[in-house]
Design a protein around this motif. Structure first.
Motif, PDB file in Angstrom:
ATOM      1  N   ILE A  95       0.959  -1.246   0.264  1.00 39.33           N
ATOM      2  CA  ILE A  95       0.072   0.202  -0.202  1.00 39.33           C
ATOM      3  C   ILE A  95       1.153   1.240   0.521  1.00 39.33           C
ATOM      4  CG2 ILE A  95      -2.090   1.382   1.645  1.00 39.33           C
ATOM      5  CD1 ILE A  95      -2.959  -1.599   2.077  1.00 39.33           C
ATOM      6  N   ALA A  96       2.078   1.306   0.529  1.00 36.02           N
ATOM      7  CA  ALA A  96       2.918   2.558   0.808  1.00 36.02           C
ATOM      8  C   ALA A  96       3.003   2.490  -0.203  1.00 36.02           C
ATOM      9  CB  ALA A  96       3.515   2.442   2.459  1.00 36.02           C
ATOM     10  N   GLU A  97       4.052   1.786  -1.044  1.00 29.35           N
ATOM     11  CA  GLU A  97       5.566   1.950  -1.842  1.00 29.35           C
ATOM     12  C   GLU A  97       4.247   1.703  -2.821  1.00 29.35           C
ATOM     13  OE1 GLU A  97       8.676  -1.436  -1.144  1.00 29.35           O
ATOM     14  OE2 GLU A  97       8.443  -0.561   1.160  1.00 29.35           O
ATOM     15  N   ALA A  98       3.476   1.104  -3.412  1.00 35.41           N
ATOM     16  CA  ALA A  98       2.956   1.059  -4.566  1.00 35.41           C
ATOM     17  C   ALA A  98       2.095   1.153  -5.054  1.00 35.41           C
ATOM     18  CB  ALA A  98       3.531  -0.070  -5.217  1.00 35.41           C
ATOM     19  N   GLY A  99       1.204   1.968  -4.083  1.00 33.29           N
ATOM     20  CA  GLY A  99      -0.444   2.485  -3.661  1.00 33.29           C
ATOM     21  C   GLY A  99      -1.336   1.007  -4.150  1.00 33.29           C
ATOM     22  N   TYR A 100      -1.152   0.143  -3.549  1.00 33.83           N
ATOM     23  CA  TYR A 100      -1.556  -1.332  -3.772  1.00 33.83           C
ATOM     24  C   TYR A 100      -3.667  -1.243  -3.321  1.00 33.83           C
ATOM     25  CZ  TYR A 100      -3.169  -5.673  -3.363  1.00 33.83           C
ATOM     26  OH  TYR A 100      -3.439  -7.187  -3.325  1.00 33.83           O
ATOM     27  N   SER A 101      -4.050  -1.690  -4.325  1.00 35.69           N
ATOM     28  CA  SER A 101      -5.170  -0.810  -3.334  1.00 35.69           C
ATOM     29  C   SER A 101      -7.468  -1.259  -3.646  1.00 35.69           C
ATOM     30  CB  SER A 101      -5.951   0.869  -4.491  1.00 35.69           C
ATOM     31  OG  SER A 101      -6.124   0.289  -5.667  1.00 35.69           O
ATOM     32  N   THR A 117      -8.642 -18.231   3.552  1.00 34.65           N
ATOM     33  CA  THR A 117      -8.036 -17.004   2.808  1.00 34.65           C
ATOM     34  C   THR A 117      -9.398 -16.219   3.739  1.00 34.65           C
ATOM     35  OG1 THR A 117      -7.484 -18.598   0.449  1.00 34.65           O
ATOM     36  CG2 THR A 117      -8.497 -16.398   0.741  1.00 34.65           C
ATOM     37  N   GLN A 118     -10.437 -16.706   3.979  1.00 35.59           N
ATOM     38  CA  GLN A 118     -11.376 -15.842   4.077  1.00 35.59           C
ATOM     39  C   GLN A 118     -11.018 -14.774   5.766  1.00 35.59           C
ATOM     40  OE1 GLN A 118     -14.664 -14.811   2.429  1.00 35.59           O
ATOM     41  NE2 GLN A 118     -14.721 -13.154   4.339  1.00 35.59           N
ATOM     42  N   GLN A 119     -10.553 -15.537   6.557  1.00 35.94           N
ATOM     43  CA  GLN A 119      -9.783 -15.089   7.745  1.00 35.94           C
ATOM     44  C   GLN A 119      -8.882 -13.564   7.119  1.00 35.94           C
ATOM     45  OE1 GLN A 119      -8.647 -18.507   9.547  1.00 35.94           O
ATOM     46  NE2 GLN A 119     -10.372 -18.755  10.830  1.00 35.94           N
ATOM     47  N   LEU A 120      -7.857 -14.487   6.105  1.00 33.74           N
ATOM     48  CA  LEU A 120      -7.415 -13.354   5.918  1.00 33.74           C
ATOM     49  C   LEU A 120      -7.196 -11.932   4.897  1.00 33.74           C
ATOM     50  CD1 LEU A 120      -3.960 -12.811   5.426  1.00 33.74           C
ATOM     51  CD2 LEU A 120      -4.426 -13.777   2.698  1.00 33.74           C
ATOM     52  N   VAL A 121      -9.041 -11.658   4.600  1.00 39.73           N
ATOM     53  CA  VAL A 121      -9.832 -11.300   3.428  1.00 39.73           C
ATOM     54  C   VAL A 121     -10.916 -10.397   4.661  1.00 39.73           C
ATOM     55  CG1 VAL A 121     -11.375 -11.021   2.103  1.00 39.73           C
ATOM     56  CG2 VAL A 121     -10.192 -12.072   0.938  1.00 39.73           C
ATOM     57  N   LYS A 126      -9.555  -3.895   7.199  1.00 40.04           N
ATOM     58  CA  LYS A 126      -8.919  -3.035   8.142  1.00 40.04           C
ATOM     59  C   LYS A 126      -7.881  -2.055   7.686  1.00 40.04           C
ATOM     60  CE  LYS A 126     -10.239  -6.527  11.608  1.00 40.04           C
ATOM     61  NZ  LYS A 126     -10.656  -7.798  13.212  1.00 40.04           N
ATOM     62  N   THR A 127      -7.395  -2.995   6.289  1.00 42.75           N
ATOM     63  CA  THR A 127      -6.147  -1.652   6.247  1.00 42.75           C
ATOM     64  C   THR A 127      -6.682  -1.294   5.048  1.00 42.75           C
ATOM     65  OG1 THR A 127      -5.926  -2.979   4.152  1.00 42.75           O
ATOM     66  CG2 THR A 127      -4.628  -3.164   6.494  1.00 42.75           C
ATOM     67  N   ALA A 128      -6.085  -0.610   4.048  1.00 43.59           N
ATOM     68  CA  ALA A 128      -6.645   0.688   3.089  1.00 43.59           C
ATOM     69  C   ALA A 128      -7.034   0.271   2.494  1.00 43.59           C
ATOM     70  CB  ALA A 128      -5.619   1.270   2.834  1.00 43.59           C
ATOM     71  N   LEU A 129      -6.791  -1.668   1.851  1.00 43.19           N
ATOM     72  CA  LEU A 129      -6.665  -2.864   0.520  1.00 43.19           C
ATOM     73  C   LEU A 129      -8.117  -2.712   0.898  1.00 43.19           C
ATOM     74  CD1 LEU A 129      -5.621  -3.762  -1.312  1.00 43.19           C
ATOM     75  CD2 LEU A 129      -5.331  -5.719   0.220  1.00 43.19           C
ATOM     76  N   VAL A 130      -8.886  -2.885  -0.705  1.00 41.35           N
ATOM     77  CA  VAL A 130      -9.681  -3.405   0.119  1.00 41.35           C
ATOM     78  C   VAL A 130      -9.939  -4.461  -1.479  1.00 41.35           C
ATOM     79  CG1 VAL A 130     -12.263  -2.453  -1.724  1.00 41.35           C
ATOM     80  CG2 VAL A 130     -10.923  -0.936  -0.819  1.00 41.35           C
ATOM     81  N   VAL A 131     -10.783  -5.165  -0.637  1.00 35.99           N
ATOM     82  CA  VAL A 131     -10.832  -6.922  -1.060  1.00 35.99           C
ATOM     83  C   VAL A 131     -12.026  -7.480  -1.183  1.00 35.99           C
ATOM     84  CG1 VAL A 131      -9.690  -9.189  -1.031  1.00 35.99           C
ATOM     85  CG2 VAL A 131      -7.949  -7.224   0.170  1.00 35.99           C
TER      86      VAL A 131
END
Length: 147
Positions: A95-101, A117-121, A126-131
Motif C-alpha cells: 500500500i505504502a510503496e506501490a499504492g496497492y488498492s 483466505t476468508q480470514q485473511l480477507v 481493516k487496512t486501506a486495501l479493498v478486497v
C-alpha cells in the motif's frame, strides 16, 4: 447493460506477460489494468510464497498498477506465520510503496483454503486495501476492472 464486444476484449486481455514463476505461483503483468497471481498446487514453502508476493510488489511498483487478481483455486492453505507476514509486513508495504488498492480473490476449491483466505480477507479489510472474494474468475475480473 448489454455485454459488448469491447467489454469482452477488456475482460479477456490477449497478451499478458509472465513476470515471475516458481513452483507455487505465477505472476502476470496485464498492463494497463492489473497484476494477476495464479497459485499452483505445490506445497507451500515460506520462500516460494514470499517470492511470489515480493515479485508482485516489484511489478506493482515498476508498472504503476494498483490492482491484483489473485487466483487461489489451486492453492493449498498457507501457514499462520505466512498469513501474519502477509498482513503485518507485505500488505502495508504494498500500500505504502506501490499504492496497492484493490484485490479480487478467486476462492480455492478446497474448503480449508477458502476458510484461511476468508480470514485473511477480513483482516486485510481493516487496512486501506479493498478486497473481495469470488467463487469464479469472471465476476472477480468484472469487479476488479470496475474499480
Amino acid at each position: 447493460m448489454p455485454f459488448t464486444l469491447a467489454a469482452f476484449i477488456r475482460l479477456a486481455p490477449t497478451s499478458p506477460t509472465l513476470y515471475f514463476n516458481n513452483a507455487l505461483g505465477r505472476v502476470y503483468d496485464y498492463s494497463p489494468d492489473y497484476v494477476r497471481i495464479d497459485w499452483q498446487t505445490a506445497p507451500v514453502t515460506h520462500q516460494d510464497l514470499r517470492a511470489v508476493y515480493e515479485h508482485t510488489l516489484h511489478l506493482l511498483k515498476r508498472s504503476g498498477l494498483r490492482r491484483v487478481l489473485s487466483d487461489h483455486r489451486l492453492m493449498p492453505p498457507y501457514t499462520p506465520e505466512d498469513r501474519d507476514w502477509l498482513l503485518r509486513e507485505w500488505v502495508p508495504r504494498a500500500i505504502a510503496e506501490a499504492g496497492y488498492s484493490h484485490c479480487a480473490v478467486v476462492q480455492a476449491h478446497e474448503a480449508a483454503n477458502r476458510q484461511t483466505t476468508q480470514q485473511l480477507v477480513e483482516e486485510a479489510g481493516k487496512t486501506a486495501l479493498v478486497v473481495q472474494c469470488f467463487a469464479a474468475l469472471h465476476p472477480a475480473l468484472t469487479w476488479l476492472l470496475a474499480q
